[in-house]
Design a protein around this motif. Sequence first.
Motif, mmCIF file in Angstrom:
data_model
loop_
_atom_site.group_PDB
_atom_site.id
_atom_site.type_symbol
_atom_site.label_atom_id
_atom_site.label_comp_id
_atom_site.label_asym_id
_atom_site.label_seq_id
_atom_site.Cartn_x
_atom_site.Cartn_y
_atom_site.Cartn_z
ATOM 1 N N GLY A 5 0.877 -1.103 -0.073
ATOM 2 C CA GLY A 5 -0.066 0.131 -0.128
ATOM 3 C C GLY A 5 0.932 1.378 -0.014
ATOM 4 N N ARG A 6 1.811 1.266 0.690
ATOM 5 C CA ARG A 6 2.954 2.375 0.758
ATOM 6 C C ARG A 6 3.572 2.637 -0.454
ATOM 7 N NH1 ARG A 6 2.607 5.746 5.464
ATOM 8 N NH2 ARG A 6 2.807 4.557 7.359
ATOM 9 N N MET A 7 4.111 1.480 -1.000
ATOM 10 C CA MET A 7 4.614 1.406 -2.351
ATOM 11 C C MET A 7 3.714 2.125 -3.492
ATOM 12 S SD MET A 7 6.818 -2.277 -2.691
ATOM 13 C CE MET A 7 8.400 -2.433 -1.950
ATOM 14 N N HIS A 8 2.266 1.656 -3.548
ATOM 15 C CA HIS A 8 1.717 2.080 -4.500
ATOM 16 C C HIS A 8 1.258 3.633 -4.252
ATOM 17 C CE1 HIS A 8 0.832 -1.072 -7.238
ATOM 18 N NE2 HIS A 8 0.711 -2.171 -6.012
ATOM 19 N N LYS A 9 1.263 3.995 -2.870
ATOM 20 C CA LYS A 9 0.731 5.352 -2.783
ATOM 21 C C LYS A 9 1.954 6.220 -3.198
ATOM 22 C CE LYS A 9 -0.695 8.331 0.927
ATOM 23 N NZ LYS A 9 -1.032 8.708 2.590
ATOM 24 N N ALA A 10 3.385 5.991 -2.971
ATOM 25 C CA ALA A 10 4.325 6.706 -3.427
ATOM 26 C C ALA A 10 4.516 6.559 -5.049
ATOM 27 C CB ALA A 10 5.650 5.888 -3.034
ATOM 28 N N GLU A 11 3.975 5.361 -5.567
ATOM 29 C CA GLU A 11 4.033 5.419 -6.933
ATOM 30 C C GLU A 11 3.062 6.313 -7.464
ATOM 31 O OE1 GLU A 11 2.995 1.976 -10.346
ATOM 32 O OE2 GLU A 11 2.469 1.639 -8.289
ATOM 33 N N SER A 12 1.853 6.734 -6.992
ATOM 34 C CA SER A 12 0.792 7.544 -7.557
ATOM 35 C C SER A 12 1.254 8.758 -7.541
ATOM 36 C CB SER A 12 -0.750 6.871 -6.744
ATOM 37 O OG SER A 12 -0.389 7.759 -5.526
ATOM 38 N N ARG A 13 2.155 9.082 -6.637
ATOM 39 C CA ARG A 13 2.731 10.638 -6.402
ATOM 40 C C ARG A 13 3.510 11.080 -7.830
ATOM 41 N NH1 ARG A 13 0.037 14.053 -2.914
ATOM 42 N NH2 ARG A 13 -0.400 12.972 -1.045
ATOM 43 N N MET A 14 4.122 9.858 -8.307
ATOM 44 C CA MET A 14 5.019 10.147 -9.465
ATOM 45 C C MET A 14 4.348 10.753 -10.660
ATOM 46 S SD MET A 14 7.761 7.214 -9.381
ATOM 47 C CE MET A 14 6.654 5.783 -9.677
ATOM 48 N N GLU A 15 3.142 10.373 -10.953
ATOM 49 C CA GLU A 15 2.629 10.601 -12.150
ATOM 50 C C GLU A 15 2.061 12.134 -12.295
ATOM 51 O OE1 GLU A 15 1.733 10.473 -15.927
ATOM 52 O OE2 GLU A 15 2.266 8.720 -14.902
ATOM 53 N N PRO A 16 1.544 12.969 -11.113
ATOM 54 C CA PRO A 16 1.619 14.317 -11.366
ATOM 55 C C PRO A 16 2.646 15.192 -11.627
ATOM 56 C CG PRO A 16 0.178 13.557 -9.142
ATOM 57 C CD PRO A 16 1.239 12.432 -9.791
ATOM 58 N N GLY A 24 6.058 26.488 -7.754
ATOM 59 C CA GLY A 24 5.732 26.103 -6.473
ATOM 60 C C GLY A 24 4.824 25.294 -6.275
ATOM 61 N N ARG A 25 3.989 24.822 -7.280
ATOM 62 C CA ARG A 25 2.942 23.549 -7.283
ATOM 63 C C ARG A 25 3.850 22.523 -7.389
ATOM 64 N NH1 ARG A 25 0.215 20.631 -11.120
ATOM 65 N NH2 ARG A 25 1.022 22.153 -12.769
ATOM 66 N N ILE A 26 4.787 22.448 -8.446
ATOM 67 C CA ILE A 26 5.538 21.312 -8.859
ATOM 68 C C ILE A 26 6.495 20.869 -7.707
ATOM 69 C CG2 ILE A 26 7.589 20.448 -10.285
ATOM 70 C CD1 ILE A 26 6.495 22.481 -12.588
ATOM 71 N N ARG A 27 6.865 21.888 -6.935
ATOM 72 C CA ARG A 27 7.933 21.793 -5.710
ATOM 73 C C ARG A 27 6.934 21.150 -4.755
ATOM 74 N NH1 ARG A 27 9.157 26.471 -5.255
ATOM 75 N NH2 ARG A 27 10.923 26.326 -6.380
ATOM 76 N N SER A 28 5.726 21.599 -4.320
ATOM 77 C CA SER A 28 4.849 20.878 -3.520
ATOM 78 C C SER A 28 4.440 19.328 -3.935
ATOM 79 C CB SER A 28 3.466 21.767 -3.566
ATOM 80 O OG SER A 28 2.652 21.111 -2.591
ATOM 81 N N ASP A 29 4.379 19.001 -4.884
ATOM 82 C CA ASP A 29 4.036 17.680 -5.497
ATOM 83 C C ASP A 29 5.590 16.908 -5.528
ATOM 84 O OD1 ASP A 29 1.530 18.306 -6.327
ATOM 85 O OD2 ASP A 29 1.827 18.483 -8.674
#
Length: 220
Positions: free
Chosen positions: A150-161, A190-195
């Motif tokens: 679950g942790r791995m997939h959560k981190a993975e999902s953050r890559m796409e944005p 600013g938004r990219i840095r936050s992501d």
Amino acid sequence: MKVIHNLTGFWLLALVAALFTTGCSTVYYDTMEKLGYEKRDILVDRVEDARDAQSDAQETFRSSLARFQSVVDTPDTELKARYEEIRDAYEESQESAEEVRDRIESVEDVSEALFEEWEDELDLYESASLRRSSERQLRDTREQYEKLIGRMHKAESRMEPVLQAFEDQVLYLKHNLNAQAIGALESELGRIRSDVDALIRNMEASIAESEAFIRRFQNP
């Protein structure tokens, strides 16, 4: 004789690797077991690989963000060179993301085989107490694994944005090598840095979970 033995071992491992990459997972795991590698050992190895891939991806995304930031302070005359730099940064980030995804998939593949085998082998016990103990270990291991994946997939999902934002900036700068493009990029940073910060935090949590899972398997 030693050379022949080493060559034989090399080609056997190459064949095993080919079987896995062509999708013959069952044959791969059976062959590896005959070579002395249990599914649990393969799972630990792949969790370690996924952890390392996420660690590398952290550095890649950090570096890419810094390269995008550097464009803001670039004179118009140097924009073409900077464009090529951030295009490379985007492509490197893509490659890192793909490596993370591949590693997560390989973890899921072997875990499914391991848990299925473990479940089936519960019926082989004669001792009720040993069966209950093994069943409890299976349940606990599964719970920790579900938390890990679950942790791995959560981190993975953050890559796409982040990748999408990088791609947008590369495309915009490609067609607008001027001060206007720099202004547009600066307003998005600013938004990219936050992501990216959110991605790094999630990867750190996933890496920590991986370490805990590895310790559990190495010191049951």
